[in-house]
Scaffold this active site. Structure first.
Site, PDB file in Angstrom:
ATOM      1  N   HIS A 264       0.835  -1.213   0.000  1.00 32.49           N
ATOM      2  CA  HIS A 264       0.000   0.000   0.000  1.00 32.49           C
ATOM      3  C   HIS A 264       0.870   1.263   0.000  1.00 32.49           C
ATOM      4  CE1 HIS A 264      -3.592   2.454   1.100  1.00 32.49           C
ATOM      5  NE2 HIS A 264      -2.667   3.225   1.650  1.00 32.49           N
ATOM      6  N   GLU A 265       1.764   1.341   0.970  1.00 32.08           N
ATOM      7  CA  GLU A 265       2.611   2.540   1.060  1.00 32.08           C
ATOM      8  C   GLU A 265       3.549   2.610  -0.142  1.00 32.08           C
ATOM      9  OE1 GLU A 265       1.614   4.642   3.135  1.00 32.08           O
ATOM     10  OE2 GLU A 265       0.407   3.288   4.382  1.00 32.08           O
TER      11      GLU A 265
HETATM   12 ZN    ZN Z   1      -2.900   5.320   1.896  1.00 30.39          ZN
END
Ligand code: ZN
Length: 497
Positions: A264-265
């Site tokens: 995600h990051e």
């Molecule tokens: Zn985010």
């Protein structure tokens, strides 16, 4: 003033703003990664002063004249400078309405609040956080008026995160989504769940760190330009398109948490690294929160939780954790990381129930900022809504209303952008599939085509286009039903509905 001189001053102003932002961000990054525990006070002073200086730099008559001059000559400006001048004018008009003392006090408050929230969460005691949250809500109600006094306060805040959205739009968006996904969640409740217990064996942190390195490599994240650290709550901070930092949080008994946090990051990082060079050190490096989330959630869910991706990375998982995964197949791993079950923690929720977590926060924020819910009643309302929407009992504040850091950072109106981002992403996926063989390359562990598509259609624009225009430019008119279709199809197939 000559136009060329004005443009030079526009550029100089934004470079100085960049410098203040970079300094504040570096202090923030330090505070949440390596700074010793009782050191917040001095940083708060420094941050307060930096914010004050930044306010002085920007909210003064000279800048006002410059922006007015550029507004008059806007037809002569190239697109990028025209948008810079427009965005700055917008922030200028807003900021001029916020008294400097209030602005500084608010910056210091959010710094303190982050600390208080950490402590309250650790002790699972909302009453510790309540007084600070009351101040944060009051500030935001007031600021909403400064942002746009013609709008309802919460609408003004929503508009700050995703230009063009408001409660009328989101009420419809969420209602339509709920109508499609709640029956699927109910039907899954009748089905047998896949066994995901193997994800909760002991996975030593050292191995998980190697997995993070590997995932960043698969995502094409060059470690010379993208660092990784550890924080309580994972996030991404981008200084510029050559210096991005992501963080994660390792749990020895939860392999997928850090794995998907990193993806995600890493998606946020890909986005920041993909913004074009011409936009660096301007106010246009960032897109709306919804567009940002469309990128992170694209990598996390649409790619990362797909069967081809899991098949591609599974040999590495096996190599890193041979004992833990010796009797597990890629297919079982895929099912386990897509187990749909109403739960307590948003960041650990599956794709299907995730939007319901957002809806709880949306309802609470709407009432808090609207003044119909007192801060002291947040835990009770939170717990009631979790029961109503997700059917789960919240055992304590730590796993309830204290789980997210957003409110402590003064962000009200941010959460809906997660759901909007997912919806944008679903539409991007459909368009990407029409343009290229997404799953063939992902299945080979090659994300370069996916990244090139996103960079070309979305990332390079940064904040050059308004969110609605950016989505339309990449995929045609926004259609929220694509997201609901995606969820219904995926989970019907997974659970044989
Ligand atoms: Zn985010």
């Amino acid at each position: 003033m000559e136009l060329q001189e004005a443009l030079a001053r526009l550029s100089e102003l934004q470079r100085k703003q960049y410098a203040y932002n970079a300094a504040s961000s570096a202090l923030f990054l330090d505070s949440v990664t390596v700074a010793p525990r009782d050191t917040a006070e001095g940083r708060g002073v420094a941050l307060g002063i930096l914010a004050g200086e930044q306010h002085k730099l920007f909210a003064n008559e000279e800048v006002g004249k410059l922006l007015d001059f550029l507004a008059e000559r806007k037809e002569e400006l190239p697109l990028s400078q025209r948008r810079q001048a427009e965005e700055l004018k917008r922030s200028y008009d807003q900021l001029r309405r916020i008294p400097a003392e209030e602005y500084m006090a608010y910056t210091m408050l959010t710094n303190e609040a982050s600390d208080v929230w950490h402590r309250a969460k650790e002790r699972s005691d909302f009453s510790l956080f309540q007084p600070v949250l009351e101040k944060l809500v009051a500030f935001n109600q007031k600021f909403a008026g400064y942002y746009d006094s013609t709008k309802a306060p919460y609408d003004a805040l929503l508009n700050e995160y995703e230009r063009g959205t408001d409660m009328a739009y989101l009420d419809k968006f969420f209602a339509a989504l709920r109508e499609r996904i709640v029956p699927v969640i109910r039907a899954i409740g009748e089905k047998e769940q896949p066994d995901d217990s193997f994800l909760h064996q002991c996975y030593p942190i050292e191995g998980q760190k190697k997995l993070s390195d590997y995932l960043m490599e698969v995502m094409g994240l060059d470690r010379a330009h993208c660092g990784i650290g550890e924080t309580e709550h994972p996030f991404t901070l981008d200084f510029n398109n050559k210096d991005v930092r992501i963080t994660t949080n390792y749990d020895e008994h939860n392999l997928s948490f850090s794995m998907y946090s990193v993806i995600h990051e890493g998606g946020h990082a890909r986005h920041a690294l993909g913004v074009s060079d011409e936009l660096q050190y301007t106010c246009l490096t960032g897109a709306s929160m919804g567009v940002c989330e469309s990128q992170s959630r694209f990598y996390e869910n649409y790619i990362g939780r797909s069967l081809p991706f899991v098949e591609a990375v599974f040999p590495k998982l096996r190599e890193l954790f041979p004992e833990q995964l010796k009797n597990v197949t890629a297919e079982q791993f895929y099912r386990a990381v897509n187990k749909a079950q109403p739960s307590l923690i948003r960041t650990e929720a599956d794709e299907l129930t995730y939007p319901l977590h957002i809806m709880v926060r949306y309802e609470i924020e709407k009432q808090l900022i609207g003044g119909t819910l007192a801060v002291k009643d947040v835990p009770e309302t939170w717990n009631r809504l979790y029961k109503e929407y997700l059917g789960v009992d919240v055992p304590d504040d730590r796993r309830g209303c204290l789980q997210d850091s957003h409110w402590s950072g003064g962000s009200f109106g941010y959460f809906p952008s997660y759901a909007l981002g997912s919806a944008y992403g679903a539409q991007m996926l459909r368009n990407m599939e029409a343009d290229m063989d997404v799953w063939g390359s992902v299945g080979r562990g090659d994300l370069s085509g996916v990244t090139a598509w996103l960079r070309e259609k979305v990332q390079r624009y940064g904040g050059l286009l308004e969110p609605a225009d950016l989505v339309e430019n990449a995929c045609g008119a926004f259609d929220q039903s694509v997201y609901a279709d995606y969820l219904v199809e995926k989970y019907s197939a997974l659970y044989g509905l």
